[in-house]
Design an enzyme around this catalytic site. Structure first.
Site, PDB file in Angstrom:
ATOM      1  N   ASP A  60       0.841  -1.195   0.000  1.00 33.61           N
ATOM      2  CA  ASP A  60       0.000   0.000   0.000  1.00 33.61           C
ATOM      3  C   ASP A  60       0.878   1.247   0.000  1.00 33.61           C
ATOM      4  O   ASP A  60       0.955   1.990   0.979  1.00 33.61           O
ATOM      5  CB  ASP A  60      -0.921  -0.023   1.222  1.00 33.61           C
ATOM      6  CG  ASP A  60      -1.993   1.063   1.152  1.00 33.61           C
ATOM      7  OD1 ASP A  60      -2.127   1.676   0.070  1.00 33.61           O
ATOM      8  OD2 ASP A  60      -2.676   1.298   2.156  1.00 33.61           O
TER       9      ASP A  60
ATOM     10  N   GLU B  46      -3.384   1.879  -7.819  1.00 32.09           N
ATOM     11  CA  GLU B  46      -4.064   2.859  -8.662  1.00 32.09           C
ATOM     12  C   GLU B  46      -5.468   2.379  -9.022  1.00 32.09           C
ATOM     13  O   GLU B  46      -5.652   1.255  -9.481  1.00 32.09           O
ATOM     14  CB  GLU B  46      -3.267   3.097  -9.945  1.00 32.09           C
ATOM     15  CG  GLU B  46      -3.840   4.209 -10.809  1.00 32.09           C
ATOM     16  CD  GLU B  46      -2.992   4.471 -12.037  1.00 32.09           C
ATOM     17  OE1 GLU B  46      -2.900   5.642 -12.444  1.00 32.09           O
ATOM     18  OE2 GLU B  46      -2.421   3.519 -12.586  1.00 32.09           O
TER      19      GLU B  46
END
Length: 511
Positions: free
Chosen positions: A354, A363
């Site tokens: 992350d 994304e």
């Protein structure tokens, strides 16, 4: 978005199994947020009823340098480029979601928002198709855009537009856009008949363009190759477009096209375990199977039966009951909150980092959200029967005999416990230098779990992601990985303007 998630979306879109709803999940809120995400991805002049207030007008001169109005549409993900292929697929999947589960969307109060999301995309696609044999497939340049992190309202990068035409064909791009227009024409057939007819006119022209002037779009729009390369080619999009054209028109020409070209274009030959913006075969096979079950196959019933066999194989792979199954994983402070965004998710080995710069996993993208609109509508609305559109019993897939497991290969006593494979995955030129992105796969070849792994990485001249660098200069597991079980793999990536770095095993312990 993982292949499992996209495949599951298609699986539920066709409504072939009843759902067991798990309690405690607010699918209505998830649906609302998923649709709201598309408002955050809008480009162009934003309307007065825009609900994501931190967004503003952007891309107001798109197409001007090319003498065409290309204002509007969607930014596909976290950058400011408008890519035509994934945008068209997004519109197709949103439309399919509405066609299958519009009643549930209406009951949840989200049908109007979903139709607005489709129209925002199709309004742009109409602009991108100014002539029968001209289709604009990209606005902006991914290379310069990715080097400069800006809000779309403030962007200063190139907004040059790229197109396909009869001299520079793009059958995959034109075919997917035809599918999007055809599917959307059904969505608006009753609510806005004139607009529906306009969409269908564009869809017919685009299908003819795609079929007559054949070629891969990324051979014509080469700047798209690093971002949305058409790996599967254009054959699947030709069939996909024909299926949606038949669904929208009932014109026998498109039914004949599916029957006469199913073998040559791969529709009856490929048993798929994936479905997404590049590979459409599973979607084609599902639509054609529904035509067959609806008694619309005509003289093509034997060929359509082959499509159906492949569709059933895909459904079995989603359920984990095939010899080759859809790959699954167990799962895993900003100034502007992007509500409803669905990120790429874990890799094939269920690792998830992350981190902001790990764009492949963190994304969000429009084509991640689009297929889930129907799924969330169905989950929120509850079980309303096996299939909303066809009053027939869905056939049960034929059981597939379990394949015998191969005997494990015995390793020699001196076999290396860790295998390291590297390969370049993309490249680009900046300031006169050619940069390469390398993927390195580390596989535990021993029969035990590896802990305390240390790798030596030398001749590295750029950033590396997916490993933790120690003060001594060696590299160990990333913070989210503590061990590597037997037979499992992990991946790290790096970028530099040179040949592959030298990666070797320094030390480890076996548990």
């Amino acid at each position: 978005m993982g292949l499992c998630s996209m495949a599951s979306a298609l699986f539920l879109l066709v409504g072939v199994v009843p759902l067991a709803l798990a309690g405690g999940h607010d699918y209505g809120a998830a649906l609302s947020k998923s649709i709201l995400f598309f408002e955050a991805q809008r480009s162009g002049y934003l309307p007065g009823n825009q609900r994501v207030k931190w967004r503003g007008n952007s891309g107001l001169y798109d197409g001007k340098a090319n003498g065409v109005d290309l204002v509007g549409g969607y930014y596909d993900a976290g950058d400011n480029v408008k890519f035509g292929l994934p945008m068209a697929f997004t519109v197709t999947m949103m439309s399919w979601s509405i066609l299958e589960y519009g009643n549930q969307m209406g009951a949840s109060g989200e049908l109007g928002h979903a139709m607005d999301a489709v129209k925002w995309g199709t309004d742009y696609l109409i602009k991108a198709h100014p002539q029968p044999h001209v289709l604009y497939g990209e606005v902006g340049d991914g290379n310069t855009d990715h080097y400069c992190w800006q809000r779309p309202e403030d962007m200063t990068t190139s907004r040059y537009a790229y197109r396909v035409d009869q001299n520079n064909p793009g059958s995959d791009l034109a075919g997917e856009t035809a599918a999007a227009m055809a599917a959307a024409s059904i969505v608006f057939r009753h609510a806005n008949p004139a607009y529906s007819r306009e969409l269908l006119t564009h869809a017919g022209q685009l299908f003819d363009f795609a079929d007559k002037y054949r070629g891969k779009y990324d051979s014509s729009i080469t700047v798209a190759q690093k971002y949305y390369r058409s790996v599967s080619g254009y054959a699947d999009e030709l069939l996909w477009a024909a299926a949606w054209m038949y669904k929208a028109t009932n014109n026998e020409y498109y039914l004949d096209y599916l029957g006469e070209n199913g073998d040559a274009l791969g529709g009856t030959g490929w048993a798929m375990t994936e479905f997404g913006w590049d590979v459409k075969y599973a979607g084609v096979q599902t639509l054609v199977a529904k035509f067959l079950m609806g008694g619309k196959a005509g003289n093509h019933a034997p060929v359509f039966g082959k499509y159906q066999e492949k569709a059933e194989s895909f459904m079995c792979s989603c359920l984990g009951k095939s010899s080759q199954n859809v790959q699954k994983t167990p799962g895993a402070s900003d100034p502007n909150l992007l509500t409803g965004a669905i990120v790429g998710g874990p890799d094939a080995y269920d690792n998830f980092a992350d981190h902001r710069d790990n764009y492949e996993q963190t994304e969000p993208a429009t084509y991640n959200n689009a297929p889930l609109l129907g799924v969330l509508s169905r989950l929120h609305g509850g079980h309303g029967g096996y299939n909303q559109l066809l009053p027939v019993e869905v056939r049960v897939a034929k059981p597939i005999a379990a394949q015998p497991k191969p005997n494990p290969v015995k390793e020699t006593p001196f076999a290396a416990p860790v295998a390291i494979e590297q390969k370049p995955t993309t490249s680009w030129v900046a300031n006169g230098k050619t940069y390469y992105r390398y993927s390195a796969i580390v596989t535990n070849k021993s029969g035990k779990t590896i802990k305390n792994l240390n790798l030596s990485v030398s001749k590295l001249y750029g950033p590396l992601w997916g490993l933790t660098k120690s003060p001594s200069g060696s590299y160990s597991f990333p913070t989210w990985v503590s061990s590597l079980p037997a037979g499992k793999s992990m991946e790290f990536v790096y970028i530099h303007a040179a040949s592959p770095a030298q990666v070797s095993l320094s030390s480890y312990t076996l548990a």
